[in-house]
Design a protein around this motif. Structure first.
Motif, PDB file in Angstrom:
ATOM      1  N   LEU A  67      32.557  47.547  19.624  1.00  0.00           N
ATOM      2  CA  LEU A  67      31.968  46.291  20.596  1.00  0.00           C
ATOM      3  C   LEU A  67      30.734  46.462  21.132  1.00  0.00           C
ATOM      4  CD1 LEU A  67      32.651  43.451  21.857  1.00  0.00           C
ATOM      5  CD2 LEU A  67      33.745  44.716  23.807  1.00  0.00           C
ATOM      6  N   GLU A  68      30.399  47.880  21.357  1.00  0.00           N
ATOM      7  CA  GLU A  68      28.969  48.183  21.783  1.00  0.00           C
ATOM      8  C   GLU A  68      28.123  48.077  20.702  1.00  0.00           C
ATOM      9  OE1 GLU A  68      26.018  49.000  24.395  1.00  0.00           O
ATOM     10  OE2 GLU A  68      28.016  48.904  24.950  1.00  0.00           O
ATOM     11  N   GLU A  69      28.581  48.633  19.756  1.00  0.00           N
ATOM     12  CA  GLU A  69      27.447  48.346  18.458  1.00  0.00           C
ATOM     13  C   GLU A  69      27.178  46.916  18.207  1.00  0.00           C
ATOM     14  OE1 GLU A  69      27.793  49.366  13.676  1.00  0.00           O
ATOM     15  OE2 GLU A  69      29.394  50.208  14.964  1.00  0.00           O
ATOM     16  N   ILE A  70      28.268  46.383  18.279  1.00  0.00           N
ATOM     17  CA  ILE A  70      27.978  44.461  17.812  1.00  0.00           C
ATOM     18  C   ILE A  70      26.983  43.901  19.146  1.00  0.00           C
ATOM     19  CG2 ILE A  70      29.127  42.537  17.894  1.00  0.00           C
ATOM     20  CD1 ILE A  70      31.582  44.041  17.045  1.00  0.00           C
ATOM     21  N   ILE A  75      21.766  41.933  20.649  1.00  0.00           N
ATOM     22  CA  ILE A  75      20.277  41.961  21.495  1.00  0.00           C
ATOM     23  C   ILE A  75      19.183  42.071  20.760  1.00  0.00           C
ATOM     24  CG2 ILE A  75      19.345  43.042  23.450  1.00  0.00           C
ATOM     25  CD1 ILE A  75      22.240  43.763  24.426  1.00  0.00           C
ATOM     26  N   SER A  76      19.203  43.028  19.763  1.00  0.00           N
ATOM     27  CA  SER A  76      18.170  43.632  19.066  1.00  0.00           C
ATOM     28  C   SER A  76      17.634  42.543  17.877  1.00  0.00           C
ATOM     29  CB  SER A  76      18.280  44.818  18.435  1.00  0.00           C
ATOM     30  OG  SER A  76      19.304  44.631  17.451  1.00  0.00           O
ATOM     31  N   ARG A  77      18.467  41.845  17.434  1.00  0.00           N
ATOM     32  CA  ARG A  77      18.360  40.841  16.184  1.00  0.00           C
ATOM     33  C   ARG A  77      18.327  39.527  16.993  1.00  0.00           C
ATOM     34  NH1 ARG A  77      18.189  43.465  11.288  1.00  0.00           N
ATOM     35  NH2 ARG A  77      18.004  45.765  11.791  1.00  0.00           N
ATOM     36  N   ASP A  78      18.548  39.160  18.084  1.00  0.00           N
ATOM     37  CA  ASP A  78      18.374  37.826  18.628  1.00  0.00           C
ATOM     38  C   ASP A  78      19.459  36.924  17.924  1.00  0.00           C
ATOM     39  OD1 ASP A  78      17.774  35.694  20.279  1.00  0.00           O
ATOM     40  OD2 ASP A  78      16.152  35.026  18.981  1.00  0.00           O
ATOM     41  N   ILE A  79      20.617  37.311  17.848  1.00  0.00           N
ATOM     42  CA  ILE A  79      21.853  36.647  17.134  1.00  0.00           C
ATOM     43  C   ILE A  79      22.403  35.624  17.873  1.00  0.00           C
ATOM     44  CG2 ILE A  79      24.287  36.785  16.049  1.00  0.00           C
ATOM     45  CD1 ILE A  79      22.025  38.463  14.422  1.00  0.00           C
TER      46      ILE A  79
END
Length: 385
Positions: A67-70, A75-79
């Motif tokens: 969950l933390e990885e997702i 956040i980093s890729r603006d999904i």
């Protein structure tokens, strides 16, 4: 209800929980299908997350680490959207929204949205709207408000408090009641139409989604029927009159089935799928070039069983043989396929390349002729043997 409107593809990630020890080929095949669903809904898959567990986590579907990885990737890729390959429970949905803070879809909601965009007739639109309300009813959270805002709103308030959600819940109950009454009225009208067709043989095309049913419908009926390389290109039932050697029959193309089809959607679409239930003969179309075609046959048969239409005379139409190498094609044609008794029940064709279409027509003619003479036994005296 307004449909989902996307001016451009949104960026999404896919999340699945795979049972430990499950074959990687099967896992990837399921994920490819989910990605195809996302693409059909104009969502571009940026990344896939696979969590190996015996069953989904009761609180957050995946484990804390995953969950933390997702979350960090979003956040980093603006999904824009996270899509889960199984249905989320109300508590999972609440917990995931709190952690991920973006739009969440599970498989059922994604399929419902695709259907909502593809439905053309008043009946199909009403059926999908009803199914979607029934599905969302126990899941009223912030997801509800952002989904409705995305659609332009449906008269429910967008507040996040308990009072607003309870008000929404009451409004939805009323809407469900209205939609059910509307469907009953439409179904009564359809029953009258079906009764007027009782004196003619009825043949229905069934199969997994995107196997080429609409292309075959166009070929057999010589009429223009929408065919696309997308999932659920056909949502509304299409019926055409066809005549082979003076034997008339009605040919209907129906919505394609799919793995994990939402239960509410099957329930709501049972009236549209009455074309299947009341058919005299089924043409079960299979994409024989798909590596999971035997699994697709199983899914379709399970859905037909739920519709109480499994025991009908069936011709298995193995389509897209042009995509197979000669040796592979020969092997497939000779292989034993579970619950398909003999060669009389199956034919290998390419609707796109018009391979073995005469052979298919002959099988359809024999089946429809037998049924036609059961309806009109006196017409046998007019036959020249």
């Amino acid at each position: 209800m307004d449909t989902v409107s996307r001016n451009k593809d949104e960026k999404g990630v896919l999340v699945t929980v795979a049972e430990k020890g499950l074959d990687e080929v099967i896992i990837n095949e399921h994920l490819d299908e989910l990605a195809f669903l996302a693409s059909t809904a104009h969502i571009t898959t940026e990344k896939v997350f696979i969590q190996k567990l015996d069953k989904p986590d009761i609180k957050s579907f995946v484990g804390k680490g995953k969950l933390e990885e997702i979350k960090q990737y979003i956040i980093s890729r603006d999904i824009d959207i996270v899509i889960f390959d199984d249905d989320l429970s109300p508590s999972q949905l609440r917990n995931l929204e709190r952690e991920l803070n973006c739009k969440l879809y599970d498989r059922s909601l994604l399929i419902l949205d695709i259907f909502l965009n593809r439905a053309q007739t008043a009946q199909a639109k009403t059926q999908v709207e009803l199914a979607r309300y029934q599905y969302l009813m126990p899941r009223l959270t912030r997801m509800w408000t952002h989904l409705e805002r995305q659609r332009g709103g449906t008269g429910t308030r967008g507040g996040a408090g308990e009072k607003e959600i309870e008000t929404d819940r009451r409004n939805i109950r009323n809407q469900i009641s209205v939609l059910k009454k509307k469907l009953e009225k439409i179904e009564k009208q359809n029953e009258v139409q079906r009764k007027s067709r009782s004196g003619i043989v009825r043949v229905a095309l069934v199969g997994y989604t995107n196997v080429g049913k609409s292309t075959l419908m166009t070929l057999l009926s010589k009429s223009d029927v929408k065919a696309e390389d997308k999932l659920f290109a056909t949502v509304d039932a299409t019926v055409r009159k066809v005549v082979f050697e003076n034997i008339p029959f009605l040919l209907s193309d129906t919505v394609g089935f799919i793995r994990k089809l939402p239960h509410h959607l099957i329930e709501s679409f049972k009236s549209t799928l009455a074309e299947v239930k009341e058919a005299d003969i089924l043409l079960h179309v299979v994409d024989v070039a798909h590596p999971a075609f035997e699994d697709h046959i199983k899914v379709v048969k399970e859905t037909l069983k739920e519709l109480e239409a499994l025991d009908k005379p069936t011709i298995y139409v193995f389509n897209k043989v042009d995509l197979l190498e000669d040796e592979v094609r020969e092997g497939v044609e000779n292989m034993h396929i579970a619950n398909i008794a003999n060669d009389d029940e199956r034919v290998f064709i390419s609707a796109e390349k018009k391979i073995n279409i005469d052979q298919l027509r002959e099988k359809i003619l024999i089946a429809t002729k037998n049924k036609h003479y059961q309806i009109y036994p006196n017409s046998l005296s007019d036959v020249t043997w």
